[in-house]
Structures are given as structure tokens and as C-alpha cells.
Design a protein around this motif. Structure first.
Motif, short mmCIF file in Angstrom:
data_model
loop_
_atom_site.label_atom_id
_atom_site.label_comp_id
_atom_site.label_asym_id
_atom_site.label_seq_id
_atom_site.Cartn_x
_atom_site.Cartn_y
_atom_site.Cartn_z
N GLY A 1 -7.67 5.83 7.95
CA GLY A 1 -8.92 6.17 6.94
C GLY A 1 -8.73 5.76 5.48
O GLY A 1 -9.77 5.27 5.32
N PHE A 2 -7.03 4.90 4.97
CA PHE A 2 -7.35 4.92 3.99
C PHE A 2 -8.09 2.99 4.25
O PHE A 2 -8.25 2.73 3.76
N GLU A 3 -7.67 2.65 5.42
CA GLU A 3 -7.50 1.24 5.75
C GLU A 3 -9.56 1.14 5.67
O GLU A 3 -10.08 0.26 5.05
N GLU B 1 2.45 16.08 0.62
CA GLU B 1 2.26 15.37 2.17
C GLU B 1 4.16 15.26 2.91
O GLU B 1 4.62 16.42 2.71
N LYS B 2 4.00 14.99 4.20
CA LYS B 2 4.87 15.74 5.34
C LYS B 2 5.65 14.89 4.74
O LYS B 2 6.16 13.14 4.42
N LEU B 3 7.46 15.57 4.59
CA LEU B 3 8.33 14.25 4.71
C LEU B 3 9.16 13.98 5.73
O LEU B 3 9.22 14.30 6.95
N GLN B 4 8.32 12.51 5.77
CA GLN B 4 9.16 11.65 6.94
C GLN B 4 11.11 11.90 6.53
O GLN B 4 11.77 11.54 6.03
N ALA C 1 -4.88 8.34 -2.99
CA ALA C 1 -5.29 8.00 -1.67
C ALA C 1 -6.97 7.25 -2.44
O ALA C 1 -6.80 5.80 -2.10
N PHE D 1 -3.21 9.04 8.18
CA PHE D 1 -3.63 8.71 6.90
C PHE D 1 -4.42 7.66 5.83
O PHE D 1 -5.13 6.99 5.96
N TRP D 2 -3.40 6.28 7.21
CA TRP D 2 -3.96 4.94 7.16
C TRP D 2 -4.85 4.08 7.48
O TRP D 2 -5.54 3.48 7.49
N ARG E 1 0.69 -1.33 0.18
CA ARG E 1 0.12 -0.38 -0.08
C ARG E 1 0.55 1.61 0.25
O ARG E 1 0.43 3.02 -0.78
N ARG F 1 -2.77 14.12 -2.86
CA ARG F 1 -2.44 13.17 -1.68
C ARG F 1 -4.38 12.16 -1.78
O ARG F 1 -3.71 11.93 -1.72
N ILE G 1 -9.24 -2.88 -5.05
CA ILE G 1 -10.00 -3.19 -5.99
C ILE G 1 -10.28 -4.06 -6.85
O ILE G 1 -10.26 -5.24 -7.11
N GLU H 1 -11.76 3.03 3.88
CA GLU H 1 -12.72 3.50 2.62
C GLU H 1 -12.29 1.88 1.67
O GLU H 1 -12.80 1.77 1.16
N LEU H 2 -11.48 1.69 2.32
CA LEU H 2 -10.08 0.37 1.20
C LEU H 2 -11.69 -1.32 1.92
O LEU H 2 -11.91 -1.69 1.19
N ARG I 1 6.26 10.57 2.81
CA ARG I 1 4.92 9.37 3.28
C ARG I 1 3.99 10.58 4.54
O ARG I 1 4.02 11.30 4.88
N PRO I 2 3.22 9.88 3.88
CA PRO I 2 1.63 9.63 4.76
C PRO I 2 1.43 9.76 6.20
O PRO I 2 2.61 8.89 6.28
N SER I 3 1.21 10.12 6.76
CA SER I 3 1.50 10.38 8.52
C SER I 3 0.47 8.65 8.51
O SER I 3 -0.13 8.38 7.33
N GLN J 1 -6.94 2.67 -3.50
CA GLN J 1 -8.26 2.14 -3.42
C GLN J 1 -8.24 1.25 -4.22
O GLN J 1 -8.84 0.21 -3.93
#
Lengths: 211, 286
Positions: free
Chosen positions: B30-32, A117-120, A66, B27-28, A48, A62, A74, B34-35, B22-24, A70
Motif C-alpha cells: 500500500g505504501f508503494e 506495529e507487529k514485533l518482528q 506511512a 503495509f509496503w 523507506r 502507523r 516527495i 500511494e507513494l 517492523r511493518p508487515s 510518503q
């Protein structure tokens, strides 16, 4: 037999890590194909972040990333019974993601707003940012955002195909051969597109790049 | 901006920064969620487009077909009652008083009058079901209330002069006498019953006007007989109106009908049921 068909006729040379990954995927895929629906969750968890990252780099949005990710999972879930293992699951899933994103981008060419997106910051990224600026704290955040914005703007000025290639090669780290399989073109085409896309990016970001 | 311009970087370094996006964790979550919802919907499955389209077409058809079917049934029923006697001649050829009751303009006829009408065997009726060889269409535009059997007796009577026909009333259940004419039949009893006054002399109505010719077993030159009692009933006013006179307008209408050779059932045309559509509503008027 044309060049693309020849390319697909050759076995894909994978790195040892990728080979292990492909083998692990194949066993999970076999379980899903046998009717174990819950096994597909393993594949979702495994891919993912990469799929969302790929789509985000291509769309620079973003929310779209998402939604599209998804949809990709699917579609993969619905079509996994037809997956015959001629390519790795990773390549197959990336192909679905790229095609879904390209379709989305072609429909919404006029999309202009980005969401970042936030920079990690890991070790290398933090070092890079520290080397680029002496500032700390709030200034550092501002600098990072400015850098992201400029990069996104430059990427969005590329054509869809060039953006896809540069994303897959430079950001996702795929080989030319893998990208060629995903995009159904030759490796030479991929190399050419990568080269041209980098030239365009350099021209766009000339004010910020070291010559 | 100034910092960025001052600290020049390479393109590879910039692209390496992109990998760090990277998403926070939120985010994951909500992603989970909705998926899972999308996955569930995919498991349930969507009906095929043609199945959905066919269901919509059927729903639309039901909205149209039901009113149309009901309208057709009502129209057929209305035609049986008011329209062409060829469909149900017995209804049209009932005693004139009975027929008149079905019209809006006719006065209510007392039961006693009906009883007397029955006794007179006034109306010429043939059993249509028992005479398949006699095509009612052959008599068009003859009044459907006059259906004669071309028996030897009938022909003889017709040729002998007065229109003396064999008459049969289904409700009396026996053959009528040949010496009773239609002219004598209808109006006379009503004029004496319960205050009903007779109207003016009836207009003449001949067999030729009725379309009964030699090819139907009747001579062209047949003496006239009076028009059906219907004209009088329509024209007659209620006893309570006083004089029981023939209304001038009705009399004129009756005369006009006869002049034009219109038959009894043509009179009903004005009162034939009307079917109207307005939007999704349907109206019927008898």
C-alpha cells in the motif's frame, strides 16, 4: 560563529559502513539530478524502512507514519536538485523526515491514539522476550503487546524534542554528531537531551524496570 | 500485566524491543502504491497559489462584468429612445404620432394619419448633426422636439409676433414653410382622420416655457403656441371606445404637466425604462 555553525563547519566523522553507504547514495543522487527520475526509486527502497520506522517511533501511529514518510520522499524528490552534497544524503533525508514529523506533531498535539506495529522477532528480540517471560503462545503475544503499549505511552509523554532525540539515538542508532546535524543543534545538546529523556522514561516505567 | 511486573527489564532492553517493530509486507504494498500516486502528482505539478487565485478572481469578474456590461448597453439604448433628446434628438422630434406610438398609453395610429402628418410638415425639426454650433444643452429644459435655427428669418418671425418658425422635416427632405405654426400642426389632422376625435382645446405653451429666450435668439415675449400633439395623442381614446373623447384623467395629467412647465420629454419620465437587480437576475421595464 556560534556553536551550531562550528559543528557544521567540521566534517562529519562517519563509520566505514556509513561512508560506503554515503558514497553509494551520492552516485544515485547524481543520476537523479541528471534527470534519471527512476533512480530515485533506489533511494526509496534503501531508506523507506528506516524513515517509516523513525516516524513511527515519533508518532506511535502507523497510518501517520506511512503518510508522513510518503511526504518525506516527495519533498526529497522535489528538492533533490538543490541538494549540494555538503552533508550525506542520509543526513539530509533524515532532516527532512524529522522536520516533517515535528511539524505534524506540533499541529496535532492532541493525538492520543496509537497503532502498534507487529514485533518482528529476530534472534536477540526473541531471546529477550523469552527471558522476560516463561509464557508461550498466546500469552507471549499478549505480553509483547503490553510491553509495546507501555513503551509507546511513555515515549508520548516526552516532549517532542526529547522523543526525537531518544528515537534517533536509542532506536535508530545514530551518533550524537549525526543527530546534532539533523536537529541543527550541538552534540552537547543532544547528549543532554538523551540523558534527560532516559531519566524521564525510567521514571515513567519504574514499575516495570529493574532498578 | 502480572508477568510484566514480575519480570523486571532494563530500559535499554525495552528500547531494543522497539527496534524490532517492523511493518508487515502488506503495509509496503500500500505504501508503494500511494507513494507512486503522490510522486506522479508532484511530477505533474500544482499551479502556484497566485495563479489559482487570479483564475478565481477572473471567473468571479466574468459573472459580474457581463451583466453589468449588458445592463449598461441596455440603459444607454433605453436613454437614446426614451430619455434625454440631447442624445438622439431626431428620434424624439419625429412627428408626434410616431413618437406617441412608442409610448404604452398611446393608441395605434393608422398609416393614413401618418401620411397626412407628413404632408403637413407639422413638427419642428432641426438637423442636429448639421448644427454643431447649436448646443442642445443650451435649450434645456426646452422640449427637444423644438429646435430652431436662429436664422435671420427665424428671429424676424419670432419678433413679429406669432411663433412662426422655420421647420424642417428630415423625412420630407425639404424646408418647411415659415407660415405654418406648431399650433396648427399636430392636432388638426388627427382629429379628422379615421375616427380620431380632437381633444379639448390645447393648453398654451410659450417659448418662455420652452426655455427659448433672447439669448437663444428669441424674444422673451413671444406669443404662445400650442403644446405638442403628444398630449392629445396620449389623452386620446381609441375610436372603438366610442366617443373619442379625451379621457378625464389624461386631460388632467396634460394640464398638470403644462401648468408645471413640463416639456414633452418629461412626460416620458414615467415610462422611462427601469432597471432592476434582484440577486443574480436583472430586469428591465420600458
Amino acid at each position: 560563529m556560534n556553536a551550531v555553525a562550528k559543528l557544521f563547519a567540521k566534517p562529519l566523522v562517519l563509520s566505514p559502513e556509513r561512508r560506503l553507504e554515503a558514497d553509494a547514495d551520492q552516485s544515485v543522487v547524481a543520476r537523479v539530478q541528471a534527470g534519471e527520475v527512476a533512480a530515485f526509486d533506489e533511494l526509496i527502497l534503501r531508506y523507506r524502512e528506516r524513515i517509516v520506522g523513525l516516524i513511527y517511533q515519533m508518532t506511535s501511529n502507523r497510518e501517520d507514519a506511512a503518510d508522513l514518510a510518503q511526504d518525506v520522499f516527495i519533498k526529497a524528490f522535489q528538492s533533490i536538485r538543490r541538494f549540494e552534497g555538503q552533508s550525506s544524503f542520509f543526513t539530509w533525508l533524515y532532516r527532512i523526515a524529522v522536520n516533517t514529523t515535528l511539524t505534524h506533531l506540533r499541529r496535532q498535539r492532541q493525538t492520543t491514539f496509537f497503532s502498534l506495529e507487529k514485533l518482528q522477532e529476530d534472534g536477540s528480540t526473541a531471546g529477550l522476550i523469552a527471558r522476560l517471560t516463561d509464557a508461550t503462545g498466546a500469552d507471549r503475544e499478549i505480553f509483547a503487546r503490553e510491553l509495546q503499549e507501555k513503551l509507546n505511552e511513555a515515549l508520548q509523554k516526552l516532549s517532542i524534542n526529547h522523543r526525537t532525540v531518544i528515537t534517533l539515538f536509542e532506536i535508530e542508532g545514530l551518533s550524537h554528531q549525526e543527530i546534532a546535524r539533523i536537529m541543527r543543534c550541538t552534540a552537547g545538546t543532544v547528549r543532554s537531551r538523551v540523558h534527560y529523556a532516559k531519566q524521564l522514561l525510567q521514571a515513567e516505567l519504574q514499575a516495570y524496570l529493574r532498578s | 500485566m502480572s508477568d510484566l511486573r514480575r519480570q523486571k527489564v532494563t530500559l535499554d532492553e525495552l528500547l531494543r524491543l522497539k527496534r524490532a517493530e517492523r511493518p508487515s509486507v502488506d503495509f509496503w504494498a500500500g505504501f508503494e502504491r500511494e507513494l507512486r500516486a503522490k510522486q506522479l502528482a508532484a511530477l505533474v505539478g500544482r499551479p502556484a497559489w497566485w495563479s489559482v487565485s487570479w483564475a478565481r478572481v477572473r471567473a468571479a469578474m466574468v459573472r459580474v462584468v457581463v451583466p453589468l456590461g449588458a445592463t449598461a448597453a441596455l440603459v444607454l439604448t433605453a436613454l437614446n429612445f426614451n430619455g434625454n433628446g440631447q442624445v438622439v434628438p431626431a428620434l424624439v422630434s419625429k412627428p408626434a404620432a410616431v413618437v406617441a406610438r412608442t409610448t404604452a398609453n398611446a393608441p395605434a395610429v393608422p398609416a393614413a394619419a401618418l401620411a397626412r402628418l407628413d404632408q403637413t410638415e407639422a413638427v419642428v425639426v432641426a438637423e442636429p448633426a448639421s448644427q454643431p454650433a447649436m448646443d442642445f444643452a443650451a435649450f434645456t429644459p426646452a422640449p427637444q422636439s423644438v429646435v430652431a435655427e436662429p436664422t435671420p428669418d427665424n428671429v424676424a418671425l419670432a419678433e413679429s409676433g406669432p411663433a412662426r418658425l422655420t421647420i424642417t422635416t428630415p423625412w420630407s427632405g425639404e424646408s418647411g414653410r415659415a407660415d405654418e405654426t406648431l399650433a396648427m400642426a399636430a392636432p388638426a389632422p388627427l382629429s379628422e382622420v379615421d375616427g380620431f376625435a380632437a381633444a379639448a382645446p390645447l393648453p398654451e405653451f410659450t417659448l418662455s416655457q420652452a426655455g427659448l429666450t433672447a439669448e437663444h435668439g428669441f424674444p422673451v415675449k413671444s406669443p404662445g403656441f400650442t403644446s405638442p400633439a403628444l398630449y392629445q395623442l396620449v389623452a386620446m381614446s381609441r375610436p372603438s371606445d366610442g366617443a373619442g373623447r379625451l379621457a378625464p384623467v389624461a386631460e388632467a395629467q396634460a394640464r398638470e404637466h403644462v401648468r408645471r412647465g413640463l416639456t414633452e420629454d418629461r412626460l416620458f419620465i414615467s415610462s422611462r425604462s427601469m432597471v432592476g437587480f434582484e440577486g443574480s437576475a436583472m430586469s428591465m421595464r420600458f
